[in-house]
Design a protein around this motif. Sequence first.
Motif, PDB file in Angstrom:
ATOM      1  N   ALA A 117      35.708  -7.597  -4.163  1.00 45.42           N
ATOM      2  CA  ALA A 117      36.574  -6.981  -5.186  1.00 45.42           C
ATOM      3  C   ALA A 117      36.979  -7.975  -6.272  1.00 45.42           C
ATOM      4  O   ALA A 117      38.091  -7.932  -6.794  1.00 45.42           O
ATOM      5  N   THR A 118      36.053  -8.867  -6.636  1.00 38.10           N
ATOM      6  CA  THR A 118      36.334  -9.831  -7.698  1.00 38.10           C
ATOM      7  C   THR A 118      35.556  -9.509  -8.971  1.00 38.10           C
ATOM      8  O   THR A 118      35.863 -10.047 -10.032  1.00 38.10           O
ATOM      9  N   ARG A 119      34.549  -8.630  -8.851  1.00 34.89           N
ATOM     10  CA  ARG A 119      33.722  -8.265 -10.009  1.00 34.89           C
ATOM     11  C   ARG A 119      33.537  -6.759 -10.057  1.00 34.89           C
ATOM     12  O   ARG A 119      33.583  -6.087  -9.034  1.00 34.89           O
ATOM     13  N   ILE A 120      33.312  -6.263 -11.280  1.00 38.40           N
ATOM     14  CA  ILE A 120      32.975  -4.849 -11.456  1.00 38.40           C
ATOM     15  C   ILE A 120      31.694  -4.748 -12.273  1.00 38.40           C
ATOM     16  O   ILE A 120      31.354  -5.657 -13.038  1.00 38.40           O
ATOM     17  N   LEU A 121      31.019  -3.633 -12.076  1.00 40.21           N
ATOM     18  CA  LEU A 121      29.789  -3.358 -12.798  1.00 40.21           C
ATOM     19  C   LEU A 121      30.137  -2.646 -14.099  1.00 40.21           C
ATOM     20  O   LEU A 121      30.854  -1.645 -14.095  1.00 40.21           O
ATOM     21  N   LEU A 122      29.634  -3.185 -15.195  1.00 38.59           N
ATOM     22  CA  LEU A 122      29.864  -2.581 -16.508  1.00 38.59           C
ATOM     23  C   LEU A 122      28.538  -2.361 -17.219  1.00 38.59           C
ATOM     24  O   LEU A 122      27.554  -3.058 -16.948  1.00 38.59           O
ATOM     25  N   LEU A 123      28.526  -1.403 -18.125  1.00 43.49           N
ATOM     26  CA  LEU A 123      27.343  -1.065 -18.904  1.00 43.49           C
ATOM     27  C   LEU A 123      27.641  -1.219 -20.388  1.00 43.49           C
ATOM     28  O   LEU A 123      28.753  -0.962 -20.834  1.00 43.49           O
ATOM     29  N   ARG A 124      26.626  -1.606 -21.111  1.00 44.92           N
ATOM     30  CA  ARG A 124      26.702  -1.559 -22.579  1.00 44.92           C
ATOM     31  C   ARG A 124      25.748  -0.456 -23.002  1.00 44.92           C
ATOM     32  O   ARG A 124      24.570  -0.462 -22.644  1.00 44.92           O
ATOM     33  N   GLN A 125      26.295   0.509 -23.723  1.00 45.26           N
ATOM     34  CA  GLN A 125      25.512   1.672 -24.125  1.00 45.26           C
ATOM     35  C   GLN A 125      25.485   1.774 -25.643  1.00 45.26           C
ATOM     36  O   GLN A 125      26.370   1.235 -26.315  1.00 45.26           O
ATOM     37  N   PRO A 126      24.488   2.466 -26.191  1.00 42.89           N
ATOM     38  CA  PRO A 126      24.440   2.597 -27.645  1.00 42.89           C
ATOM     39  C   PRO A 126      25.733   3.209 -28.176  1.00 42.89           C
ATOM     40  O   PRO A 126      26.270   4.103 -27.530  1.00 42.89           O
ATOM     41  N   ALA A 159      27.452   9.965  -8.036  1.00 47.45           N
ATOM     42  CA  ALA A 159      26.260   9.382  -7.405  1.00 47.45           C
ATOM     43  C   ALA A 159      25.037   9.513  -8.317  1.00 47.45           C
ATOM     44  O   ALA A 159      24.258   8.561  -8.473  1.00 47.45           O
ATOM     45  N   ARG A 160      24.878  10.675  -8.916  1.00 49.69           N
ATOM     46  CA  ARG A 160      23.725  10.912  -9.800  1.00 49.69           C
ATOM     47  C   ARG A 160      23.765   9.988 -11.011  1.00 49.69           C
ATOM     48  O   ARG A 160      22.772   9.341 -11.358  1.00 49.69           O
ATOM     49  N   GLU A 161      24.928   9.891 -11.654  1.00 51.40           N
ATOM     50  CA  GLU A 161      25.033   9.063 -12.856  1.00 51.40           C
ATOM     51  C   GLU A 161      24.827   7.580 -12.555  1.00 51.40           C
ATOM     52  O   GLU A 161      24.172   6.877 -13.317  1.00 51.40           O
ATOM     53  N   LEU A 162      25.389   7.111 -11.455  1.00 47.94           N
ATOM     54  CA  LEU A 162      25.190   5.708 -11.085  1.00 47.94           C
ATOM     55  C   LEU A 162      23.706   5.415 -10.868  1.00 47.94           C
ATOM     56  O   LEU A 162      23.188   4.409 -11.349  1.00 47.94           O
ATOM     57  N   ALA A 163      23.018   6.316 -10.185  1.00 49.40           N
ATOM     58  CA  ALA A 163      21.585   6.136  -9.946  1.00 49.40           C
ATOM     59  C   ALA A 163      20.786   6.215 -11.248  1.00 49.40           C
ATOM     60  O   ALA A 163      19.884   5.408 -11.484  1.00 49.40           O
ATOM     61  N   GLU A 164      21.126   7.191 -12.103  1.00 52.04           N
ATOM     62  CA  GLU A 164      20.389   7.350 -13.364  1.00 52.04           C
ATOM     63  C   GLU A 164      20.573   6.162 -14.288  1.00 52.04           C
ATOM     64  O   GLU A 164      19.627   5.722 -14.936  1.00 52.04           O
ATOM     65  N   GLU A 165      21.787   5.646 -14.378  1.00 54.51           N
ATOM     66  CA  GLU A 165      22.090   4.616 -15.365  1.00 54.51           C
ATOM     67  C   GLU A 165      21.777   3.200 -14.892  1.00 54.51           C
ATOM     68  O   GLU A 165      21.538   2.325 -15.713  1.00 54.51           O
ATOM     69  N   THR A 166      21.787   2.964 -13.567  1.00 55.10           N
ATOM     70  CA  THR A 166      21.594   1.597 -13.070  1.00 55.10           C
ATOM     71  C   THR A 166      20.492   1.457 -12.034  1.00 55.10           C
ATOM     72  O   THR A 166      20.093   0.350 -11.714  1.00 55.10           O
ATOM     73  N   GLU A 183      19.919   5.576 -22.404  1.00 53.59           N
ATOM     74  CA  GLU A 183      21.376   5.649 -22.267  1.00 53.59           C
ATOM     75  C   GLU A 183      22.042   4.295 -22.166  1.00 53.59           C
ATOM     76  O   GLU A 183      23.224   4.167 -22.480  1.00 53.59           O
ATOM     77  N   VAL A 184      21.333   3.302 -21.686  1.00 57.03           N
ATOM     78  CA  VAL A 184      21.961   2.018 -21.362  1.00 57.03           C
ATOM     79  C   VAL A 184      21.184   0.881 -22.008  1.00 57.03           C
ATOM     80  O   VAL A 184      19.961   0.804 -21.885  1.00 57.03           O
ATOM     81  N   ILE A 185      21.912  -0.014 -22.673  1.00 52.93           N
ATOM     82  CA  ILE A 185      21.305  -1.210 -23.261  1.00 52.93           C
ATOM     83  C   ILE A 185      21.244  -2.320 -22.218  1.00 52.93           C
ATOM     84  O   ILE A 185      20.251  -3.020 -22.091  1.00 52.93           O
ATOM     85  N   GLU A 186      22.343  -2.443 -21.445  1.00 54.89           N
ATOM     86  CA  GLU A 186      22.457  -3.557 -20.507  1.00 54.89           C
ATOM     87  C   GLU A 186      23.458  -3.196 -19.410  1.00 54.89           C
ATOM     88  O   GLU A 186      24.447  -2.510 -19.649  1.00 54.89           O
TER      89      GLU A 186
END
Length: 171
Positions: A47-56, A79-86, A131-134
Amino acid sequence: MTVKQQLRMAAYRTFYRLPARWKRRIVRTFQPTYTVGAVILVRDPEATRILLLRQPPGAGWNLPAGLMDRGERPVQTAARELAEETGIKVPLDRFRPANPNAVVHTRGQWIDMVFETEVEPSDTFEIDGAEVIEAAWHRLDGLPPLTVSTSQLLAHYGIGPYKDYPEVLTK
């Protein structure tokens, strides 16, 4: 009883006598509608880091999220969005509702159903390039520039730049 109160009472009596189909149509016409989505707060096991996305257009980082499909439960959307985006696939039973679970944005008329989960960090992601740059893991004590909506949402969970501003939580 004033004339205004009498008219209001007559309107309600008339409304309640209408068929259910008509009542629903009237309510939908005059009440605000909200879009419902799921947001996922993905942490590492410590619980020291979180997953983040950079999107257009890439103006800031945000959490994995997306809109619910018709007939879909919010946890299924998460669940679907996490799988689709990452590319990260997490079983439904490993998602738990965050507290608060629903964050209502009255100005934008949307509702975020927020879920939490933990996964082992990896630096390889199968991102959806449309959907996702990074995608990247970020330490909670060193977050990158976040979108305003992400900063406001994270404040509900004591994270990010707005966590010490109670007025953010009352919007």
